[in-house]
Every structure is written in structure tokens, then in C-alpha cells.
Design a protein around this motif. Sequence first.
Motif, PDB file in Angstrom:
ATOM      1  N   ASN A 270       0.585  -1.151  -0.053  1.00  0.00           N
ATOM      2  CA  ASN A 270       0.242  -0.168  -0.061  1.00  0.00           C
ATOM      3  C   ASN A 270       0.751   1.471  -0.071  1.00  0.00           C
ATOM      4  OD1 ASN A 270      -2.389  -0.935   0.202  1.00  0.00           O
ATOM      5  ND2 ASN A 270      -1.948  -1.849   1.530  1.00  0.00           N
ATOM      6  N   THR A 271       2.562   1.154   0.246  1.00  0.00           N
ATOM      7  CA  THR A 271       3.090   2.124   0.703  1.00  0.00           C
ATOM      8  C   THR A 271       4.124   1.828   0.121  1.00  0.00           C
ATOM      9  OG1 THR A 271       3.810   2.172   2.480  1.00  0.00           O
ATOM     10  CG2 THR A 271       1.977   3.207   2.211  1.00  0.00           C
ATOM     11  N   TYR A 272       5.192   2.652  -0.861  1.00  0.00           N
ATOM     12  CA  TYR A 272       6.674   2.666  -1.360  1.00  0.00           C
ATOM     13  C   TYR A 272       6.816   3.431  -0.282  1.00  0.00           C
ATOM     14  CZ  TYR A 272      10.772   1.648  -3.912  1.00  0.00           C
ATOM     15  OH  TYR A 272      11.351   2.077  -3.981  1.00  0.00           O
ATOM     16  N   ASN A 273       8.293   3.637  -0.061  1.00  0.00           N
ATOM     17  CA  ASN A 273       9.392   4.432   1.509  1.00  0.00           C
ATOM     18  C   ASN A 273       8.401   5.206   1.480  1.00  0.00           C
ATOM     19  OD1 ASN A 273      11.734   5.260   1.947  1.00  0.00           O
ATOM     20  ND2 ASN A 273      11.923   6.145   0.734  1.00  0.00           N
ATOM     21  N   ALA A 274       7.552   4.891   2.380  1.00  0.00           N
ATOM     22  CA  ALA A 274       6.484   5.334   3.388  1.00  0.00           C
ATOM     23  C   ALA A 274       5.044   6.910   2.815  1.00  0.00           C
ATOM     24  CB  ALA A 274       7.311   6.133   4.836  1.00  0.00           C
ATOM     25  N   THR A 275       5.541   6.606   1.215  1.00  0.00           N
ATOM     26  CA  THR A 275       4.418   7.321   1.214  1.00  0.00           C
ATOM     27  C   THR A 275       3.542   6.290  -0.186  1.00  0.00           C
ATOM     28  OG1 THR A 275       6.302   9.078  -0.439  1.00  0.00           O
ATOM     29  CG2 THR A 275       3.949   8.404  -2.022  1.00  0.00           C
ATOM     30  N   THR A 276       2.324   6.840  -0.265  1.00  0.00           N
ATOM     31  CA  THR A 276       1.124   5.867  -0.111  1.00  0.00           C
ATOM     32  C   THR A 276       0.987   4.779  -2.132  1.00  0.00           C
ATOM     33  OG1 THR A 276      -0.679   7.127   1.307  1.00  0.00           O
ATOM     34  CG2 THR A 276      -1.191   5.489  -0.983  1.00  0.00           C
ATOM     35  N   SER A 277       1.171   4.220  -2.070  1.00  0.00           N
ATOM     36  CA  SER A 277       1.070   3.497  -4.237  1.00  0.00           C
ATOM     37  C   SER A 277       0.170   2.422  -4.075  1.00  0.00           C
ATOM     38  CB  SER A 277       2.251   3.269  -4.345  1.00  0.00           C
ATOM     39  OG  SER A 277       2.421   3.271  -5.902  1.00  0.00           O
ATOM     40  N   GLY A 278      -0.795   2.630  -4.261  1.00  0.00           N
ATOM     41  CA  GLY A 278      -1.397   1.416  -4.023  1.00  0.00           C
ATOM     42  C   GLY A 278      -1.339   0.070  -5.166  1.00  0.00           C
ATOM     43  N   ARG A 279      -0.610  -0.708  -4.708  1.00  0.00           N
ATOM     44  CA  ARG A 279      -0.427  -1.217  -5.320  1.00  0.00           C
ATOM     45  C   ARG A 279       0.562  -1.643  -5.796  1.00  0.00           C
ATOM     46  NH1 ARG A 279      -4.484  -1.698  -1.781  1.00  0.00           N
ATOM     47  NH2 ARG A 279      -5.041  -3.904  -1.168  1.00  0.00           N
ATOM     48  N   TRP A 280       0.535  -0.300  -7.249  1.00  0.00           N
ATOM     49  CA  TRP A 280       1.826  -0.857  -8.075  1.00  0.00           C
ATOM     50  C   TRP A 280       2.586   0.748  -8.204  1.00  0.00           C
ATOM     51  CZ3 TRP A 280       2.427   2.998 -12.292  1.00  0.00           C
ATOM     52  CH2 TRP A 280       1.205   3.779 -12.177  1.00  0.00           C
ATOM     53  N   ALA A 281       3.622   0.809  -8.744  1.00  0.00           N
ATOM     54  CA  ALA A 281       4.923   1.668  -8.847  1.00  0.00           C
ATOM     55  C   ALA A 281       5.767   2.208  -9.935  1.00  0.00           C
ATOM     56  CB  ALA A 281       4.956   2.222  -7.319  1.00  0.00           C
ATOM     57  N   ARG A 282       5.890   3.139 -10.143  1.00  0.00           N
ATOM     58  CA  ARG A 282       6.927   3.338 -11.229  1.00  0.00           C
ATOM     59  C   ARG A 282       8.093   4.234 -10.280  1.00  0.00           C
ATOM     60  NH1 ARG A 282       6.475   6.361 -16.647  1.00  0.00           N
ATOM     61  NH2 ARG A 282       6.583   7.863 -15.076  1.00  0.00           N
ATOM     62  N   LEU A 283       9.243   3.448 -10.661  1.00  0.00           N
ATOM     63  CA  LEU A 283      10.198   3.216  -9.629  1.00  0.00           C
ATOM     64  C   LEU A 283      11.504   4.435 -10.381  1.00  0.00           C
ATOM     65  CD1 LEU A 283      10.870   1.263  -7.291  1.00  0.00           C
ATOM     66  CD2 LEU A 283       9.715   2.750  -7.233  1.00  0.00           C
ATOM     67  N   THR A 284      12.780   5.624  -9.991  1.00  0.00           N
ATOM     68  CA  THR A 284      13.447   5.643 -11.034  1.00  0.00           C
ATOM     69  C   THR A 284      14.712   4.521 -11.341  1.00  0.00           C
ATOM     70  OG1 THR A 284      14.814   6.902  -9.406  1.00  0.00           O
ATOM     71  CG2 THR A 284      12.991   7.449 -10.433  1.00  0.00           C
ATOM     72  N   SER A 285      15.786   5.001 -11.582  1.00  0.00           N
ATOM     73  CA  SER A 285      16.761   3.614 -12.079  1.00  0.00           C
ATOM     74  C   SER A 285      17.559   4.184 -10.879  1.00  0.00           C
ATOM     75  CB  SER A 285      17.296   4.619 -13.241  1.00  0.00           C
ATOM     76  OG  SER A 285      18.153   5.796 -12.872  1.00  0.00           O
ATOM     77  N   ALA A 286      16.904   4.636 -10.097  1.00  0.00           N
ATOM     78  CA  ALA A 286      18.071   4.858  -8.399  1.00  0.00           C
ATOM     79  C   ALA A 286      17.415   4.455  -7.952  1.00  0.00           C
ATOM     80  CB  ALA A 286      18.482   6.333  -8.361  1.00  0.00           C
ATOM     81  N   GLY A 287      15.944   4.356  -7.518  1.00  0.00           N
ATOM     82  CA  GLY A 287      15.606   3.468  -7.109  1.00  0.00           C
ATOM     83  C   GLY A 287      14.263   4.331  -5.939  1.00  0.00           C
ATOM     84  N   ALA A 288      14.139   5.129  -6.677  1.00  0.00           N
ATOM     85  CA  ALA A 288      13.146   6.338  -5.494  1.00  0.00           C
ATOM     86  C   ALA A 288      11.619   6.296  -6.549  1.00  0.00           C
ATOM     87  CB  ALA A 288      13.870   7.694  -6.102  1.00  0.00           C
ATOM     88  N   LEU A 289      10.756   6.229  -5.535  1.00  0.00           N
ATOM     89  CA  LEU A 289       9.486   6.600  -6.231  1.00  0.00           C
ATOM     90  C   LEU A 289       9.193   7.475  -8.019  1.00  0.00           C
ATOM     91  CD1 LEU A 289       6.819   5.570  -6.158  1.00  0.00           C
ATOM     92  CD2 LEU A 289       5.384   6.951  -4.365  1.00  0.00           C
TER      93      LEU A 289
END
Length: 300
Positions: A270-289
Motif C-alpha cells: 500500500n506504500t512505497y518508502n512510506a508514500t501511498t502507492s496502491g499495489r503498483w509503482a514506477r521507480l526511477t533507475s535509482a530506486g526512488a518513487l
Amino acid sequence: LTVDSTFASGGGTGYTTATATLAAPPAGGTQATASVTVTAGQVTGVTVTNPGSGYTSAPAVTIAGAGTGAMAFSILGTNGQVESIVVGAPGANALLSSVAVQGDGKLVVGGGFSAYNGVTVRGVVRLTADGLLDGTYGTGTLGGTVNTVIAQSAGQIMVGGNFTNFNGAATARASVAQVDASGTPTAFTLGGVTGSVHAIAIQPADGKVVIGGNFTAVNSQSRNHLARVDGTTGALEATTTFNTGTGPSSQLRTVAVDGSNRLYIGGDFNTYNATTSGRWARLTSAGALDVAGGANTNVH
């Protein structure tokens, strides 16, 4: 789409006549018998002539004759008798979870099985392009299951799952292994994953390997459900160049990489690095949301 009837058909070639022998039942039972139909050099049918009795599991079927490659398997009824016999490869004895196609057309299949076409193999197997067991490959994993198999450009295969070793390698391969064309583990070694790997992606630009799953550490370093490693050695990438923070809040089930090395992840979080992101996300090449998802159910 239509089913390719020639794939793992089990009919074989070069037969003029053939016989079928069914394995005997436990003591006190009666052995089943069957007759074989041959058409244009192939076994096209196996008919039960006596269903036998006292079987507790479906008996193996052996086809003999002047030809080669014919296979069949039996289906057991509820009364301990053989109900029918099917011409074809019996395949895996448990779940299949992933398939990768090599450059030569051969298939590498992963899952939770312990046998394929009646041969003992553990979790991973290679098939020829026509669906038959490739006997030149290894015997697979030690314990656990294989969740994902990925073909690499140089002919190696990346295998991920929940296992402790692969093909008896002297150095343990915990949950991730890279194997060569013979099924032998390469020098790629992670040093250990505390949990299971569900997804693997290869970055096209540099060959780095991204793993996702249900784990909390890689090589004794904290990594929540997502990590990136060197594609040749398996060395864990430092957080100075790939930093996921606290990462996804729950397990990942799928990972993909685009041409710019941006990552697309899906799973139960439900979150990525404590930021809401429901079940999927796109990340930068450095791993940031980069882009937060908004799905209301798990993404596979």
C-alpha cells in the motif's frame, strides 16, 4: 489461438506395432493391461483391456516397440482400477509457475514439482522445442519451489524462488541462482536472501538484475522486498546508487524494466518508502518513487 497438437504429443515416430505395460499394483491387487493403436508410425491410442484392481495411485505406462518417443499416462478411478490411458507426456506432477524461452527454442520451466514425465527433477526443468524432456539439463533445486525463470541474452537462465541450493552447487544458492546452458550454477552468488523471490527482471542497458519478492534482507543487508545486484557476480548494489528507503510495505509479485532502466513493480503493498502507492509503482533507475499506483487489489 489453437492448441499445437504436436507439442509434447507423446505419439513418437517409427512404430509399426507397439505394446503397453502398466506397473503392478501393491500386493493383493491385479495388474492392469492395455492395447496400443498405431497409425502412420505414431502411437495414437492406448486402450484399457483390463482395469486391474488394488491400485492406490495411477500406474506408470511403458510403451515398447520398434519406434521411439511414445509416452502415455494412466488415470486412476476411485475404485482402485485404471479408468483410462492418455497418449502424451504426463508433464509435471505439481504446479508450474513460470516459463522462459531460450534463443534455441528450448523451454525452461519452473514450479513446485518434483518430477516431470516421470523423471525426478526438482522445481526446474528444460524441454526441447517439441515439449520433450531435455536430459542434458541438471536436476534442479534443493528444497522449496521455483517462482520465476528468466532467459538472459548470453544464454544463462536466472531462477528465483524459495530454495537453498541448485543442482548440488558447492556454494549455496539461496532463493536466486544463475545457471549456464547445462543447468550448472555460474559464479553468480547473492550470499543469501531471507525469504522468497517472486520476480526477476534484467536491465537491458547494463545487465543488472532486479529481484522482488517476500524478503527483508539480501546478503545480510536490509532490503525490503526489492533489491538490485550485479548481473555477473550477484554483488548487492549499494544504497548510494540504488536506494529504495523502506521500500514497498509488503511483498512484490512482479517486476519489469523499461529501456530507461525505470522499474515497474506490482504486488500486495500500500506504500512505497512510506508514500501511498496502491499495489503498483514506477521507480526511477535509482530506486526512488516516480509514479505512485492506485490499484485496489493485488497486482501480479
